[in-house]
Design an enzyme around this catalytic site. Structure first.
Site, mmCIF file in Angstrom:
data_model
loop_
_atom_site.group_PDB
_atom_site.id
_atom_site.type_symbol
_atom_site.label_atom_id
_atom_site.label_comp_id
_atom_site.label_asym_id
_atom_site.label_seq_id
_atom_site.Cartn_x
_atom_site.Cartn_y
_atom_site.Cartn_z
ATOM 1 N N LYS A 113 0.835 -1.212 0.000
ATOM 2 C CA LYS A 113 0.000 0.000 0.000
ATOM 3 C C LYS A 113 0.866 1.257 0.000
ATOM 4 C CE LYS A 113 -2.757 -1.720 3.278
ATOM 5 N NZ LYS A 113 -2.582 -3.184 3.103
ATOM 6 N N TYR A 144 1.775 3.815 6.784
ATOM 7 C CA TYR A 144 3.150 3.384 6.501
ATOM 8 C C TYR A 144 4.082 4.594 6.435
ATOM 9 C CZ TYR A 144 1.415 -1.261 4.960
ATOM 10 O OH TYR A 144 0.861 -2.518 4.867
#
Ligand SMILES: NC(=O)c1ccc[n+]([C@@H]2O[C@H](COP(=O)([O-])OP(=O)(O)OC[C@H]3O[C@@H](n4cnc5c(N)ncnc54)[C@H](OP(=O)(O)O)[C@@H]3O)[C@@H](O)[C@H]2O)c1
Length: 353
Positions: A113, A144
């Site tokens: 992702k 992230y």
């Protein structure tokens, strides 16, 4: 002295397989989670909640790790909350070991992702395959990125080296975790075999016909250990996939064969497992009883939502593996073998019939 590792998330699919690998290398391993694994040979369990800095500090007071592996995540309702909670977990963890001069390297596991956006935004951006580590970030919120930024800042302040690892869907042994396509498909196939239901690929046409990849949790574990101990790999992000690519219209038949099933005709559109498996609870309980399996509930073993999300993508995802190969990481795994090894272990351990 054996290297001393702290694995945050040791009961997860990444952390469990990593812990086992580090033990096999002769490392001293501390496995942290709220409910740490107690059955992992050679791993010292540490019970702590990464959202609670004070209790974390006391749990880690005498550990002094040389290597920290961050393999946790805690799913939240929105990406904004994912950033807040999962970012704080990294900050708290590093804060709890921050005065320790023994610390050499911190590895963070993120994922694909990074390249195509969060669960909320996947599909909103143009994606460029193969994913390459130097591709710019996508504009939206992404936990992230939050975690990376905290890692980079702490590395600068504390002087440790870092690495970031970006797997696609991870296939491997773990029970009761929140994202596990391998176990989910094993449970689905077992239910199809027991009930005579058609074994239908549940994802999108783009996934069925397009190129795909996965990573074996054991290969990811090897890259984590390699990066932590290889000077040339310091302060870098790496893709990590098995090294082959496949199409699901080919792989589905391999999975069917492993369960003695026929491949059902592909319906031309996604048929999500969450809907197909609405009534799986009592069916699974009966299968457990009939075959004397370990008494897991189906919802504990099969996070249908995650497999639906991954196989339902309407765009292609695969990554370039050359960056770590050029630096010397040469591990490779056929993806059908990854699935077959997992199914064999699940049968051996009486998780599936
Ligand atoms: N699974 C996949 O297919 C996949 C694919 C690509 C990327 N990734 C990424 O890989 C990373 C690791 O994910 P994973 O799939 O290995 O996760 P996982 O299997 O769900 O494991 C998460 C681990 O974190 C621990 N944990 C969660 N909240 C905690 C807290 N507050 N305090 C202490 N420990 C906590 C869990 O144990 P407790 O619940 O007992 O605390 C568990 O050990 C994530 O960034 C994920 O997005 C995963």
């Amino acid at each position: 002295m054996a290297p001393r590792a702290l694995v945050a998330g040791a009961s997860g699919i990444v952390g469990g397989n990593l812990s086992a690998h580090l033990v096999s290398l002769g490392w001293e391993v501390f496995g942290l989670a709220r409910k740490p694994p107690r059955e992992l040979a050679g791993v010292t369990p540490l019970a702590a909640d990464l959202r609670e800095p004070e209790s974390l500090r006391s749990a880690l007071a005498n550990i002094n790790p040389n290597y920290v592996f961050i393999t946790t995540w805690l799913r939240q309702a929105t990406e904004a909350e994912n950033c807040t909670v999962n970012g704080a977990m990294v900050r708290n963890l590093l804060g709890a070991v921050r005065d320790d001069h023994a610390l050499q390297h911190v590895a963070l596991v993120t994922g694909g992702k990074n390249y195509f956006g969060s669960f909320e935004e996947a599909g909103n951006y143009d994606v460029t395959t193969p994913f390459r580590e130097e591709q710019p970030r996508k504009p939206g919120l992404n936990f992230y990125y939050t975690q990376e930024d905290i890692l980079f800042e702490q590395a600068r302040q504390m002087g440790f080296s870092w690495s970031v690892h970006r797997p696609p869907t991870i296939i491997g042994y773990a029970l009761g975790n929140s994202m596990n396509m391998g176990v989910t498909l094993a449970v689905y196939a077992s239910i199809c075999r027991e009930t005579g239901r058609p074994f239908v690929f549940p994802g999108s046409p783009e996934q069925y016909h397009g190129l795909s990849e996965v990573v074996d949790a054991r290969i990811l574990a090897r890259q984590l250990a390699w990066a932590a101990t290889t000077p040339a790999a310091q302060n870098q992000a790496f893709n990590i996939a098995n090294g082959d690519v496949f199409r699901w219209d080919w792989m589905w038949e391999r999975l069917a064969n492993a369960f003695g099933l026929e491949v059902a005709p592909y319906p031309g559109q996604a048929t999500p497992l969450q809907t197909q498996m609405r009534d799986a609870g009592p069916i699974w309980d009966a299968i457990v009883q009939k075959h004397g399996l370990r008494p897991h509930k189906v919802d504990e073993l099969a996070p249908w939502w995650h497999t639906d999300a991954d196989l339902g993508r309407t765009f292609e995802t695969f990554s370039d593996m050359s960056k770590s190969r050029v630096l010397g990481f040469l591990e490779y795994q056929r993806s059908d073998t990854t699935f077959l090894d997992l199914f064999a272990r699940l049968r051996n351990e009486k998780i599936i019939p």
